[in-house]
Enzyme design. Structure first.
Site, PDB file in Angstrom:
ATOM      1  N   HIS A 229       0.851  -1.192   0.000  1.00 11.02           N
ATOM      2  CA  HIS A 229       0.000   0.000   0.000  1.00 11.02           C
ATOM      3  C   HIS A 229       0.892   1.250   0.000  1.00 11.02           C
ATOM      4  O   HIS A 229       1.948   1.270   0.644  1.00 11.02           O
ATOM      5  CB  HIS A 229      -0.856  -0.023   1.265  1.00 11.02           C
ATOM      6  CG  HIS A 229      -2.059   0.859   1.221  1.00 11.02           C
ATOM      7  ND1 HIS A 229      -1.982   2.228   1.089  1.00 11.02           N
ATOM      8  CD2 HIS A 229      -3.383   0.563   1.301  1.00 11.02           C
ATOM      9  CE1 HIS A 229      -3.199   2.734   1.102  1.00 11.02           C
ATOM     10  NE2 HIS A 229      -4.057   1.766   1.213  1.00 11.02           N
TER      11      HIS A 229
ATOM     12  N   TYR B 223      -4.937  -4.950  10.665  1.00  7.51           N
ATOM     13  CA  TYR B 223      -5.356  -5.600   9.426  1.00  7.51           C
ATOM     14  C   TYR B 223      -6.844  -5.890   9.503  1.00  7.51           C
ATOM     15  O   TYR B 223      -7.478  -5.796  10.559  1.00  7.51           O
ATOM     16  CB  TYR B 223      -4.513  -6.855   9.141  1.00  7.51           C
ATOM     17  CG  TYR B 223      -4.218  -6.998   7.672  1.00  7.51           C
ATOM     18  CD1 TYR B 223      -3.478  -6.015   7.018  1.00  7.51           C
ATOM     19  CD2 TYR B 223      -4.714  -8.046   6.928  1.00  7.51           C
ATOM     20  CE1 TYR B 223      -3.229  -6.105   5.666  1.00  7.51           C
ATOM     21  CE2 TYR B 223      -4.471  -8.139   5.564  1.00  7.51           C
ATOM     22  CZ  TYR B 223      -3.724  -7.161   4.941  1.00  7.51           C
ATOM     23  OH  TYR B 223      -3.480  -7.242   3.605  1.00  7.51           O
TER      24      TYR B 223
ATOM     25  N   GLY C 243       0.428  -5.057   1.668  1.00  8.48           N
ATOM     26  CA  GLY C 243      -0.748  -5.359   0.850  1.00  8.48           C
ATOM     27  C   GLY C 243      -0.408  -6.100  -0.429  1.00  8.48           C
ATOM     28  O   GLY C 243      -1.218  -6.821  -0.981  1.00  8.48           O
TER      29      GLY C 243
END
Ligand code: YXS
Length: 266
Positions: A64, A138, A108
């Site tokens: 991410h 998460y 991610g």
């Protein structure tokens, strides 16, 4: 400027992340482009998709985009964020997606690989899921990905330690399907994965992938109270100071000074 290239060769769509300057971070733009290319491949009646990346400094994808993690108290991994939409799109596109990994995979991007149907990697590839390093909570669907595919023990190790696991280790726990020398990776992908896909019935494969998707959700019914408790834990994390400290420390290139206590969640 596009961050992803795609080319169709012999009914396989090769989708390549080409933002190595930013370590192929899963920014909103990167995720949107990848989703568009998944749809394109299906519309063009491909029998498979290969997800690749332009590697720089050994990094396949740094996960991410940390610059895009919200600091306004909103959920960084809510159902609607583009990265989460991308993970579902990979699982939902009704043809096999194979990740071809020849570098390090972070956060991610590790969940992205796990969302693919198969993973072929070079021996020097590593895989790390790092929310704990960054003070990030998460989400339930992501945790279930890892538990279902790796087993609770390896999932705990990867999440609690946030350390990369080597390709051989990933192979042993079933995270990846095959490891090859970097110079043989393309040939192994072609011979052992793409040629069978071209030979087999895409109608049957697509039906089986759709069935897998339904069955993989079948066993995860939890009570409303449990779901609310999971979300309450997450909210206490992303609404707390450690989350902000994790992001700031990373961007300021300094070790994080976390002050949160496990009892803060009691
Ligand atoms: O300071 P400059 O401008 O040069 O930028 C630095 C880094 O800030 C940037 N960068 C990133 N920017 C945004 N998002 C990222 N994920 C990201 N990763 C790196 O790239 C420039 C060079 O980074 P640097 O100096 O660290 O390079 P390096 O060669 O020493 O190390 C490369 C990495 C990838 C090993 C290192 O950058 C790293 O550990 N990056 C973070 C990997 C990671 O933990 N990703 C998870 C992101 S959060 C996520 O995916 C989920 C929400 S979760 O956390 O739940 O998994």
């Amino acid at each position: 400027m596009s961050l992803v290239s795609k080319v169709i060769k012999d009914r396989i769509c090769y989708v390549k992340m080409e933002n190595s300057q930013h370590f192929n971070c899963l920014s909103d733009q990167m995720c949107q482009e990848l989703m568009e290319d998944l749809s394109f491949a299906y519309e063009q009646e491909c029998v498979g998709i290969v997800l690749e990346a332009e590697v720089r400094k050994g990094v396949w994808s740094a996960g991410h985009d940390i610059h895009e993690l919200p600091l306004d108290g909103s959920d960084p991994l809510s159902f609607e964020v583009p990265m989460e939409q991308l993970l579902r799109a990979v699982q939902d596109v009704p043809i096999p997606v194979i990740a071809c990994v020849d570098g390090t995979v972070w956060g991610g991007a590790c969940d992205l690989c796990l969302s693919c149907d198969m993973i072929v990697s070079s021996k020097d590839a590593t895989f790390a899921i790092t929310p704990a390093k960054l003070g990030i909570p998460y989400n339930a669907s992501g945790l279930l990905h890892f538990i279902n595919q790796l087993g609770m023990n390896k999932a705990r190790e990867m999440f609690f330690l946030g350390m990369p696991i080597e390709a051989e280790d990933a192979l042993n726990v079933g995270l990846i399907n095959r490891v090859a020398d970097k110079e043989e990776l393309e040939a192994v992908l072609e011979e052992h994965f793409l040629q069978p896909l071209r030979r087999n019935s895409v109608l049957s494969i697509s039906a089986i992938k759709r069935q897998f998707r339904i069955l993989s959700r079948a066993s995860t019914v939890i009570s409303a109270e449990s779901f609310e408790r999971i979300n309450d834990y997450r909210h206490k994390v992303y609404g707390g100071e450690d989350y902000k400290e994790g992001i700031r420390s990373f961007l300021e290139k300094r070790p994080p000074q976390y002050k949160g206590k496990a009892s803060d969640l009691d």
